[in-house]
Design a protein around this motif. Sequence first.
Motif, PDB file in Angstrom:
ATOM      1  N   LYS A  80       0.834  -1.202   0.000  1.00  0.00           N
ATOM      2  CA  LYS A  80       0.000   0.000   0.000  1.00  0.00           C
ATOM      3  C   LYS A  80       0.872   1.257   0.000  1.00  0.00           C
ATOM      4  O   LYS A  80       0.598   2.219  -0.718  1.00  0.00           O
ATOM      5  CB  LYS A  80      -0.918  -0.022   1.225  1.00  0.00           C
ATOM      6  CG  LYS A  80      -2.108   0.906   1.144  1.00  0.00           C
ATOM      7  CD  LYS A  80      -2.987   0.775   2.364  1.00  0.00           C
ATOM      8  CE  LYS A  80      -3.959  -0.361   2.148  1.00  0.00           C
ATOM      9  NZ  LYS A  80      -5.011  -0.403   3.168  1.00  0.00           N
ATOM     10  N   GLU A  81       1.950   1.229   0.785  1.00  0.00           N
ATOM     11  CA  GLU A  81       2.846   2.373   0.848  1.00  0.00           C
ATOM     12  C   GLU A  81       3.590   2.569  -0.476  1.00  0.00           C
ATOM     13  O   GLU A  81       3.750   3.698  -0.941  1.00  0.00           O
ATOM     14  CB  GLU A  81       3.864   2.185   1.981  1.00  0.00           C
ATOM     15  CG  GLU A  81       3.265   2.259   3.361  1.00  0.00           C
ATOM     16  CD  GLU A  81       4.245   1.846   4.444  1.00  0.00           C
ATOM     17  OE1 GLU A  81       4.079   2.329   5.585  1.00  0.00           O
ATOM     18  OE2 GLU A  81       5.165   1.042   4.167  1.00  0.00           O
ATOM     19  N   SER A 134       2.721   6.856  -6.896  1.00  0.00           N
ATOM     20  CA  SER A 134       1.783   7.819  -7.479  1.00  0.00           C
ATOM     21  C   SER A 134       2.340   9.249  -7.453  1.00  0.00           C
ATOM     22  O   SER A 134       1.787  10.135  -8.085  1.00  0.00           O
ATOM     23  CB  SER A 134       0.441   7.759  -6.758  1.00  0.00           C
ATOM     24  OG  SER A 134       0.580   8.216  -5.423  1.00  0.00           O
ATOM     25  N   GLU A 135       3.460   9.460  -6.741  1.00  0.00           N
ATOM     26  CA  GLU A 135       4.061  10.794  -6.685  1.00  0.00           C
ATOM     27  C   GLU A 135       4.718  11.185  -8.003  1.00  0.00           C
ATOM     28  O   GLU A 135       4.829  12.354  -8.314  1.00  0.00           O
ATOM     29  CB  GLU A 135       5.089  10.856  -5.546  1.00  0.00           C
ATOM     30  CG  GLU A 135       4.473  10.727  -4.177  1.00  0.00           C
ATOM     31  CD  GLU A 135       5.505  10.629  -3.076  1.00  0.00           C
ATOM     32  OE1 GLU A 135       6.704  10.847  -3.355  1.00  0.00           O
ATOM     33  OE2 GLU A 135       5.120  10.342  -1.940  1.00  0.00           O
ATOM     34  N   ASP A 191       2.561   1.681  -3.432  1.00  0.00           N
ATOM     35  CA  ASP A 191       1.604   2.202  -4.415  1.00  0.00           C
ATOM     36  C   ASP A 191       1.427   3.709  -4.244  1.00  0.00           C
ATOM     37  O   ASP A 191       1.380   4.446  -5.231  1.00  0.00           O
ATOM     38  CB  ASP A 191       0.249   1.513  -4.276  1.00  0.00           C
ATOM     39  CG  ASP A 191       0.195   0.185  -5.002  1.00  0.00           C
ATOM     40  OD1 ASP A 191       1.027  -0.037  -5.915  1.00  0.00           O
ATOM     41  OD2 ASP A 191      -0.678  -0.631  -4.667  1.00  0.00           O
ATOM     42  N   LYS A 192       1.346   4.153  -2.999  1.00  0.00           N
ATOM     43  CA  LYS A 192       1.177   5.581  -2.729  1.00  0.00           C
ATOM     44  C   LYS A 192       2.419   6.358  -3.158  1.00  0.00           C
ATOM     45  O   LYS A 192       2.315   7.430  -3.758  1.00  0.00           O
ATOM     46  CB  LYS A 192       0.907   5.797  -1.245  1.00  0.00           C
ATOM     47  CG  LYS A 192       0.655   7.231  -0.874  1.00  0.00           C
ATOM     48  CD  LYS A 192       0.389   7.395   0.597  1.00  0.00           C
ATOM     49  CE  LYS A 192       0.233   8.856   0.938  1.00  0.00           C
ATOM     50  NZ  LYS A 192       0.157   9.087   2.371  1.00  0.00           N
ATOM     51  N   ILE A 193       3.590   5.808  -2.882  1.00  0.00           N
ATOM     52  CA  ILE A 193       4.837   6.480  -3.250  1.00  0.00           C
ATOM     53  C   ILE A 193       4.978   6.577  -4.764  1.00  0.00           C
ATOM     54  O   ILE A 193       5.396   7.600  -5.300  1.00  0.00           O
ATOM     55  CB  ILE A 193       6.041   5.744  -2.620  1.00  0.00           C
ATOM     56  CG1 ILE A 193       6.049   5.977  -1.104  1.00  0.00           C
ATOM     57  CG2 ILE A 193       7.349   6.197  -3.232  1.00  0.00           C
ATOM     58  CD1 ILE A 193       7.060   5.135  -0.373  1.00  0.00           C
ATOM     59  N   GLN A 220       4.465   5.928 -11.897  1.00  0.00           N
ATOM     60  CA  GLN A 220       3.141   5.353 -11.700  1.00  0.00           C
ATOM     61  C   GLN A 220       2.692   4.592 -12.944  1.00  0.00           C
ATOM     62  O   GLN A 220       2.114   3.511 -12.826  1.00  0.00           O
ATOM     63  CB  GLN A 220       2.132   6.438 -11.361  1.00  0.00           C
ATOM     64  CG  GLN A 220       0.747   5.882 -11.086  1.00  0.00           C
ATOM     65  CD  GLN A 220      -0.272   6.967 -10.812  1.00  0.00           C
ATOM     66  OE1 GLN A 220      -0.062   8.135 -11.119  1.00  0.00           O
ATOM     67  NE2 GLN A 220      -1.389   6.579 -10.233  1.00  0.00           N
ATOM     68  N   TYR A 231      11.317   6.664 -10.309  1.00  0.00           N
ATOM     69  CA  TYR A 231      11.000   7.362  -9.062  1.00  0.00           C
ATOM     70  C   TYR A 231      12.276   7.897  -8.423  1.00  0.00           C
ATOM     71  O   TYR A 231      12.332   9.060  -8.013  1.00  0.00           O
ATOM     72  CB  TYR A 231      10.276   6.433  -8.086  1.00  0.00           C
ATOM     73  CG  TYR A 231      10.081   7.072  -6.742  1.00  0.00           C
ATOM     74  CD1 TYR A 231       9.065   7.999  -6.535  1.00  0.00           C
ATOM     75  CD2 TYR A 231      10.939   6.792  -5.683  1.00  0.00           C
ATOM     76  CE1 TYR A 231       8.903   8.611  -5.301  1.00  0.00           C
ATOM     77  CE2 TYR A 231      10.783   7.401  -4.465  1.00  0.00           C
ATOM     78  CZ  TYR A 231       9.766   8.300  -4.272  1.00  0.00           C
ATOM     79  OH  TYR A 231       9.609   8.920  -3.065  1.00  0.00           O
TER      80      TYR A 231
END
Length: 155
Positions: free
Chosen positions: A46-47, A53-54, A49-51, A59, A128
């Motif tokens: 989950k973390e 998306s930055e 995936d959130k990272i 992404q 990223y």
Amino acid sequence: MKIFNKVTLLLLFCAVGTFMNAQEITSFPGMWGHEFYQDKDKLTWKEIDKIMSESQVAQMEWQKSKKQMLGGLIAGTANFGSAIWFLVNENDDKPVTGPVIAFAATGVIGSIFYHSALKNKKEAILNYNESVSKGTSFNLVPTSNENGVGLALKF
């Protein structure tokens, strides 16, 4: 004494502004797949995936990897089914040519999907890390003019 305090404060702000960077992500193979870390902290899915998306490019690669992993999972399930089909046909003395071809084909297809998914995950992490290595969108810059010495935000 006031000048010494101002210079010390200025140097402190410059040091903090210089070292403000986002943390890079590293990936290591684990028992149940790749494990992701930011410094020494292990990240959950989950973390991560959130990272991801930055960064828009990261992404896109990450989502592509997830879709390919799903395709690999479907091919792996079909591979498992064709292995059972092979074993049943072999026990019943039926022809095993069809199950062998299905087993080989689904294995190759699953491997291709899995390899592509891992390649896209690596690309997403590299994209990223490249985006965070550029630093923040602003810097603290020491400045002096007729009004005195201070810090300015440079965008």
